[in-house]
Scaffold this motif. Structure first.
Motif, mmCIF file in Angstrom:
data_model
loop_
_atom_site.group_PDB
_atom_site.id
_atom_site.type_symbol
_atom_site.label_atom_id
_atom_site.label_comp_id
_atom_site.label_asym_id
_atom_site.label_seq_id
_atom_site.Cartn_x
_atom_site.Cartn_y
_atom_site.Cartn_z
ATOM 1 N N ARG A 95 0.834 -1.201 0.000
ATOM 2 C CA ARG A 95 0.000 0.000 0.000
ATOM 3 C C ARG A 95 0.874 1.258 0.000
ATOM 4 O O ARG A 95 1.803 1.383 0.787
ATOM 5 N N HIS A 96 0.583 2.189 -0.896
ATOM 6 C CA HIS A 96 1.380 3.417 -0.949
ATOM 7 C C HIS A 96 1.000 4.350 0.195
ATOM 8 O O HIS A 96 -0.129 4.331 0.696
ATOM 9 N N LYS A 97 1.944 5.152 0.609
ATOM 10 C CA LYS A 97 1.711 6.144 1.660
ATOM 11 C C LYS A 97 1.092 7.380 1.045
ATOM 12 O O LYS A 97 1.499 7.833 -0.014
ATOM 13 N N GLU A 98 0.118 7.929 1.739
ATOM 14 C CA GLU A 98 -0.529 9.129 1.245
ATOM 15 C C GLU A 98 0.134 10.362 1.846
ATOM 16 O O GLU A 98 0.538 10.355 3.009
ATOM 17 N N PRO A 99 0.256 11.431 1.074
ATOM 18 C CA PRO A 99 0.860 12.661 1.587
ATOM 19 C C PRO A 99 -0.008 13.288 2.674
ATOM 20 O O PRO A 99 -1.211 13.008 2.767
ATOM 21 N N GLU A 100 0.578 14.152 3.486
ATOM 22 C CA GLU A 100 -0.137 14.746 4.615
ATOM 23 C C GLU A 100 -1.351 15.553 4.168
ATOM 24 O O GLU A 100 -2.354 15.607 4.874
ATOM 25 N N TRP A 101 -1.256 16.185 2.976
ATOM 26 C CA TRP A 101 -2.382 17.015 2.552
ATOM 27 C C TRP A 101 -3.638 16.204 2.289
ATOM 28 O O TRP A 101 -4.747 16.742 2.240
ATOM 29 N N MET A 102 -3.502 14.878 2.143
ATOM 30 C CA MET A 102 -4.674 14.046 1.949
ATOM 31 C C MET A 102 -5.527 13.980 3.205
ATOM 32 O O MET A 102 -6.738 13.744 3.135
ATOM 33 N N ASP A 103 -4.916 14.192 4.377
ATOM 34 C CA ASP A 103 -5.660 14.139 5.632
ATOM 35 C C ASP A 103 -6.766 15.195 5.658
ATOM 36 O O ASP A 103 -7.894 14.923 6.077
#
Length: 299
Positions: A225-233
């Protein structure tokens, strides 16, 4: 130069209008259809960078795009620096999408200027992404220069700690497209040290699978699973609030009034409901290029 200053055959490109095809394999053969030759290259370059066209004209404003395509088909090496300059026009979707292909058409002579551009500090993220795409296209169209292009892209990625994650992710994507197994050590280091936008190129596990160095069975679901950037939060938080709001609205009893016409609101003869728009959806190629307004010359 203004539109009226161009002469045939180059002037014919001013009447082509919005390109009907975006894939280069479907582009018109400008050389044959309009009788363009090497002698027309200077005027084509001028048209490609023209800023005195009427940018409100839905036909004329597309002429620079046609000129760039024609220069690519002519493999016009004298146009390289002009094409490099157009990379700075990052608000023009057409240029960002098609210039990499055009560099590939022009060929290996584009490699040194693209390398210099990629390693300079002034260009924006997306301008550099387009430049790296030019190197990828050259590698694809000219396999004898594939190793050179891979080496240059890998070298840029080696400076990952000083670059935005979006650029690093796109550089990895270029290397994956070229199956650059020889770059795996630099790619791994970029993942470990960051920053890396995994939404662009996937997780490190996915990269290894893509390069044929491992299989999905070698990893856990979490590793794949890829990590999502902080702005996705923040986006997820807004989406959650919107869903909650919709649930609350649907749970509220609907008020009806005798004789009320509110239920008919938006359903009149001018309503767009139930009709498909004849306009193209937003996205690449649906908006005309935006440049300066046509200047009035002093007499």
């Amino acid at each position: 130069m203004s539109a009226s200053d161009y002469t045939p055959p180059v002037s014919q490109l001013l009447t082509c209008g919005r390109p009907k095809a975006t894939r280069c394999s479907q582009w018109p053969n400008y050389v044959e259809e309009y009788g363009l030759t090497a002698a027309d290259v200077p005027d084509l370059i001028q048209l490609a960078v023209e800023d005195e066209l009427d940018w409100d004209d839905d036909i004329e404003c597309y002429a620079p795009i046609h000129a760039c395509r024609a220069l690519g088909q002519l493999r016009a090496e004298p146009a390289i620096q002009a094409m490099i300059a157009l990379l700075a026009d990052r608000d023009n979707d057409w240029f960002m999408e098609e210039l990499p292909v055009i560099f590939g058409m022009i060929g290996p002579a584009s490699i040194p200027p693209l390398s210099i551009y990629l390693n300079s500090t002034e260009p924006s993220i997306w301008s550099k992404v387009a430049a790296s795409g030019g190197l990828e296209q050259i590698a694809v169209r000219h396999p004898e220069h594939r190793d050179e292009c891979v080496g240059l892209i890998t070298d840029v990625l080696s400076h990952h700690q000083h670059q935005p994650p979006e650029l690093n992710g796109n550089l990895v994507g270029r290397l994956l497209d070229l199956q650059a197994v020889e770059a795996v050590d630099v790619i791994e280091k970029a993942y470990k040290e960051g920053p890396m936008d995994e939404m662009v190129c996937g997780s490190w596990a996915r990269v290894q699978i893509e390069l044929g160095l491992a299989t999905a069975d070698d990893f856990t679901e979490e590793e794949l699973r890829h990590k999502e950037p902080e702005w996705m939060d923040s986006i997820k938080a807004i989406a959650a609030l919107r869903e909650l709001s919709q649930q609350e609205v649907s749970a509220t009893p609907k008020l009806t009034a005798v004789g009320s016409k509110l239920s008919q609101f938006g359903r009149g003869s001018l309503s767009t409901k139930g009709r498909k728009s004849s306009q193209a959806k937003s996205g690449f190629g649906t908006q005309p290029p935006q440049r300066k307004k046509k200047r009035t010359r002093k007499r």
